[in-house]
Design a protein around this motif. Sequence first.
Motif, PDB file in Angstrom:
ATOM      1  N   UNK A   1       0.839  -1.197   0.000  1.00  0.00           N
ATOM      2  CA  UNK A   1       0.000   0.000   0.000  1.00  0.00           C
ATOM      3  C   UNK A   1       0.871   1.241   0.000  1.00  0.00           C
ATOM      4  N   UNK A   2       1.989   1.175   0.739  1.00  0.00           N
ATOM      5  CA  UNK A   2       2.885   2.331   0.765  1.00  0.00           C
ATOM      6  C   UNK A   2       3.472   2.576  -0.618  1.00  0.00           C
ATOM      7  N   UNK A   3       3.866   1.505  -1.309  1.00  0.00           N
ATOM      8  CA  UNK A   3       4.395   1.656  -2.659  1.00  0.00           C
ATOM      9  C   UNK A   3       3.382   2.343  -3.562  1.00  0.00           C
TER      10      UNK A   3
ATOM     11  N   UNK B   1      -5.130   1.996   2.275  1.00  0.00           N
ATOM     12  CA  UNK B   1      -5.420   2.664   1.017  1.00  0.00           C
ATOM     13  C   UNK B   1      -6.583   3.637   1.136  1.00  0.00           C
ATOM     14  N   UNK B   2      -7.389   3.459   2.168  1.00  0.00           N
ATOM     15  CA  UNK B   2      -8.595   4.265   2.321  1.00  0.00           C
ATOM     16  C   UNK B   2      -8.376   5.761   2.227  1.00  0.00           C
ATOM     17  N   UNK B   3      -7.437   6.303   3.009  1.00  0.00           N
ATOM     18  CA  UNK B   3      -7.238   7.755   2.974  1.00  0.00           C
ATOM     19  C   UNK B   3      -6.972   8.285   1.575  1.00  0.00           C
ATOM     20  N   UNK B   4      -6.116   7.551   0.838  1.00  0.00           N
ATOM     21  CA  UNK B   4      -5.813   8.002  -0.515  1.00  0.00           C
ATOM     22  C   UNK B   4      -7.063   7.962  -1.388  1.00  0.00           C
TER      23      UNK B   4
ATOM     24  N   UNK C   1     -10.095   8.203  -0.416  1.00  0.00           N
ATOM     25  CA  UNK C   1     -10.992   9.302  -0.042  1.00  0.00           C
ATOM     26  C   UNK C   1     -10.501  10.622  -0.621  1.00  0.00           C
ATOM     27  N   UNK C   2      -9.186  10.773  -0.599  1.00  0.00           N
ATOM     28  CA  UNK C   2      -8.628  12.001  -1.159  1.00  0.00           C
ATOM     29  C   UNK C   2      -8.942  12.110  -2.644  1.00  0.00           C
ATOM     30  N   UNK C   3      -8.742  10.988  -3.358  1.00  0.00           N
ATOM     31  CA  UNK C   3      -9.039  10.983  -4.789  1.00  0.00           C
ATOM     32  C   UNK C   3     -10.512  11.290  -5.021  1.00  0.00           C
ATOM     33  N   UNK C   4     -11.346  10.677  -4.202  1.00  0.00           N
ATOM     34  CA  UNK C   4     -12.785  10.890  -4.349  1.00  0.00           C
ATOM     35  C   UNK C   4     -13.142  12.361  -4.117  1.00  0.00           C
ATOM     36  N   UNK C   5     -12.549  12.929  -3.070  1.00  0.00           N
ATOM     37  CA  UNK C   5     -12.841  14.327  -2.758  1.00  0.00           C
ATOM     38  C   UNK C   5     -12.391  15.227  -3.908  1.00  0.00           C
TER      39      UNK C   5
END
Lengths: 224, 224
Positions: free
Chosen positions: B87-89, B147-150, B152-156
């Motif tokens: 996930x970090x990669x 991966x969730x935060x990313x 959500x960021x993409x979604x936002x």
Amino acid sequence: MTDPATLRETVRDTVRDTVRGAGRSSGRGAETRERILDAALESFGTIGYDGTSLDDLASGLGIRKQTILYHYVSKRGLLGAVVDRCAADLNTALLEVLEGEATDWERVEALVRSVFRVALEQPLLMGLLREVSRPGSPAAPRLKGAMGPLMERAQAWMEREMDAGRMRRTDAQLVLISAYSTVVGLATEVEVLRAAGLEPTMRTVATRRRELLRFLRASLDPQR
Amino acid sequence: MTDPATLRETVRDTVRDTVRGAGRSSGRGAETRERILDAALESFGTIGYDGTSLDDLASGLGIRKQTILYHYVSKRGLLGAVVDRCAADLNTALLEVLEGEATDWERVEALVRSVFRVALEQPLLMGLLREVSRPGSPAAPRLKGAMGPLMERAQAWMEREMDAGRMRRTDAQLVLISAYSTVVGLATEVEVLRAAGLEPTMRTVATRRRELLRFLRASLDPQR
DNA sequence: GCCTCTTTCTACCAGATGGTCAGGGGACTT
DNA sequence: AAGTCCCCTGACCATCTGGTAGAAAGAGGC
């Protein structure tokens, strides 16, 4: 990967047939056999082959593990039988179209709709396909054996169409595999949706189907 | 699914951290830790979590199973660590684009290319995603957390674009999940190709990428 | 020399797993 | 009533599983 035990098991499963006493299919045990097959499909398709224990499978059916091993010689034999039945389901669905009267592009469209119908009616079947079409899966060769002839037939038909100029010339096998993986991917997608808390609607599936058809048209339509 | 043993294990893994002595990362054992992680990724991504035995994993590395359990508290802890690193990669690859200067459609295209690049360079990573994004997988929540935060960021970001009229209004989450499953499906496809005896070429991947971009454009482009 | 911390190992364990073997019981035939 | 075939099961087993306990070996600080 190829330790002696696995090898020995493989050989035995291949020599004897999967189902004890194949040939007669009636009798009192036929219903049990079917019930085992149903439960095995569900389990293999969701928690996977390795994650499935014969004891759990049996106790879920209210029978003993030995009964499973009586009807299907081994665990791999059971997997083989499940794969065979699923492949047969897919085969009949596709053959129905291939022997129907639709031609050219309509036939392609009918094929896609047919597969999507199966995927919707039996989502477990897609889960199994996903489980089995994995490198090193014990049933990969069996799936290949069961679906191979149909795939070759579809490929041959496509190549005839290409020769006749009714299809654009491309790599038929590649197109088929792309289509296949799209459908299996659909199953994954539905699962991820569920994990994200969204109940998949008809719309998502329809969108996917439309996309696949668009892809196929772009690949195959001679005008373009 | 929620038997006491599993529950207890889950609780323990969550309470202690996955990696023994997280905080210091140098020392003689750091290299061993990395080697274990590499081998685990390969094994989980191909033969699966259940199919992987710690003994096999260890002997493949020329070490003892207990060494693995020393560095990663339990088998699930190891899976968690593998998922975290993958996930970090992915996160760094995506953040690189999200903080780049590309905007609008170019940014979407850059994101897709970035993900495909990762998928090509580390096909095992896709195998792991496929293994993990399965209902009931022990690491599904962890992947979601990593991966969730990313996501959500993409979604936002997408929703802001929609508000500004630079993107067509649709369900952002749905589009993201579709894209995700397409990429993971690519891994399946590559494997099926290999099983069919075809070495996947750049062309098949490029075709898939083009398809995904077309799909995204169809979903997102405001003109159409 | 002594102490401590890290890393790896040997030895061991309880539980689960796939699979074997022999037997019991029902149904049908003769 | 006896024999036979099909279906199912209880008892048992070898093996493998993830995991624990404890010690050996090395490195470094004092």
